[in-house]
Design a protein around this motif. Structure first.
Motif, PDB file in Angstrom:
ATOM      1  N   SER A  38       0.892  -1.122  -0.026  1.00 57.07           N
ATOM      2  CA  SER A  38       0.049  -0.143   0.111  1.00 57.07           C
ATOM      3  C   SER A  38       0.753   1.328  -0.084  1.00 57.07           C
ATOM      4  CB  SER A  38      -0.804   0.009   1.156  1.00 57.07           C
ATOM      5  OG  SER A  38      -1.713  -1.152   1.316  1.00 57.07           O
ATOM      6  N   THR A  39       1.930   1.379   0.680  1.00 60.62           N
ATOM      7  CA  THR A  39       2.848   2.480   0.726  1.00 60.62           C
ATOM      8  C   THR A  39       3.329   3.172  -0.438  1.00 60.62           C
ATOM      9  OG1 THR A  39       3.625   1.352   2.722  1.00 60.62           O
ATOM     10  CG2 THR A  39       4.872   3.273   2.276  1.00 60.62           C
ATOM     11  N   ASP A  67      10.135  -8.676  -5.307  1.00 60.67           N
ATOM     12  CA  ASP A  67       9.602 -10.085  -4.464  1.00 60.67           C
ATOM     13  C   ASP A  67       8.183 -10.347  -5.408  1.00 60.67           C
ATOM     14  OD1 ASP A  67       8.143  -7.781  -3.663  1.00 60.67           O
ATOM     15  OD2 ASP A  67       8.190  -8.179  -1.472  1.00 60.67           O
ATOM     16  N   PHE A 141      10.531  -9.354   1.100  1.00 62.74           N
ATOM     17  CA  PHE A 141       9.917 -10.389   1.930  1.00 62.74           C
ATOM     18  C   PHE A 141      11.028 -10.939   2.720  1.00 62.74           C
ATOM     19  CE2 PHE A 141       5.997 -10.995  -0.563  1.00 62.74           C
ATOM     20  CZ  PHE A 141       4.827 -10.732   0.453  1.00 62.74           C
ATOM     21  N   ARG A 167      -5.416  -8.411   4.228  1.00 64.58           N
ATOM     22  CA  ARG A 167      -6.394  -7.552   3.925  1.00 64.58           C
ATOM     23  C   ARG A 167      -6.664  -7.367   2.392  1.00 64.58           C
ATOM     24  NH1 ARG A 167      -1.773  -4.727   4.400  1.00 64.58           N
ATOM     25  NH2 ARG A 167      -1.426  -2.708   3.044  1.00 64.58           N
ATOM     26  N   LYS A 202       3.610   1.227  11.643  1.00 61.20           N
ATOM     27  CA  LYS A 202       5.100   1.047  11.158  1.00 61.20           C
ATOM     28  C   LYS A 202       6.126   1.742  12.270  1.00 61.20           C
ATOM     29  CE  LYS A 202       4.038  -0.742   7.407  1.00 61.20           C
ATOM     30  NZ  LYS A 202       4.119  -0.560   6.150  1.00 61.20           N
TER      31      LYS A 202
END
Ligand code: GLP
Length: 244
Positions: A38-39, A67, A141, A167, A202
């Motif tokens: 999302s970032t 990744d 990852f 999500r 975060k």
């Protein structure tokens, strides 16, 4: 490690896009290491807007993504190849043949991972590597573990990452349990690194990345050793870091 404070997500996204735009302007045939999640979505939106305004040319840019989920084909709507097409590549004049994402369906994966690292090296390594950060301090990852793994490899995702990423899937059972990721050595070989982070989820990871011990239990902490690493984060993500 330089920390740039952003007011909020939009400010973080503009600042990050400006840094990437400067890289593409200064070296039109640069190699970008790219991230998903999302970032970076807002960062990519700003890059698309700069392209549409005529300020950026991606025609000679090469990209290597961090990744991909193991087992997802590139046309699966949760694959990182699909994410990159939808959020960036389909909207700018990049040559898709110059865009690379690990293949989630690779068969002989050890050979394919080694070939991915060899390709990044043959391209001259990333001029700029964009990174998000997981709630548990993962980059790409590369999950918290006992040692830093150098090359591109297959990882078992942690329960916290599966939970966080669920999500985006219909159900948690649909989240792949494994992924391919660039290793820490492949990331650290980038000439510059840009980490982006927002939101209070975060805050601990950003603190540990910037100020904690350099340990594989917080993979992002290795970035303290990178000679040219910038962190652009919003106030919420920087809440646990010293003010200056
Ligand atoms: C995923 C990706 C990472 C990303 C992280 C954070 O697991 N593999 O590259 O940085 O999650 O994602 P988000 O930006 O959605 O918080």
């Amino acid at each position: 490690m330089r920390i740039v404070r952003a007011k909020n997500y939009d400010d973080m996204s503009r600042k990050a896009a400006n840094i990437i735009a400067a890289q593409v302007t200064l070296k039109p045939d640069c190699v970008l290491g790219l991230a998903t999640g999302s970032t970076p979505i807002g960062t990519y939106k700003n890059l698309v807007a700069a392209y549409e305004a005529g300020d950026l040319d991606f025609s000679q840019v090469k990209t290597y993504n961090l990744d991909e989920y193991r087992g997802l084909p590139g046309d699966h709507d949760q694959s990182y190849r699909y994410f990159m097409n939808v959020n960036l590549f389909d909207h700018v004049n990049i040559d898709k043949a110059n865009t690379h994402v690990p293949d989630g369906l690779m068969e002989d994966y050890e050979a394919a991972c080694a070939a991915y690292d060899a390709a990044v090296a043959a391209a001259g390594h990333q001029d700029l590597q964009l990174l998000g950060i997981g709630n548990n301090g993962h980059i790409g990852f590369n999950e918290p573990c006992d040692s830093f793994i150098k090359g591109t490899h297959c990882v078992d995702l942690t329960e916290s990452t599966i939970q966080a990423n669920s999500r985006l899937f219909d159900s948690i059972d649909d989240v792949p349990r494994q992924a391919y990721t660039m290793g820490i050595g492949t990331i650290m070989a980038a000439k510059s690194v840009l980490v982006i982070a927002n939101g209070d989820a975060k805050a601990q990871a950003v603190h540990d990345m910037c100020f904690g011990p350099i340990v594989p239990s917080c993979p992002a902490s290795i970035l303290q050793l990178h000679p040219n690493c910038v962190v652009v984060a919003d106030e919420a993500a920087l809440a646990l870091c010293p003010a200056e």
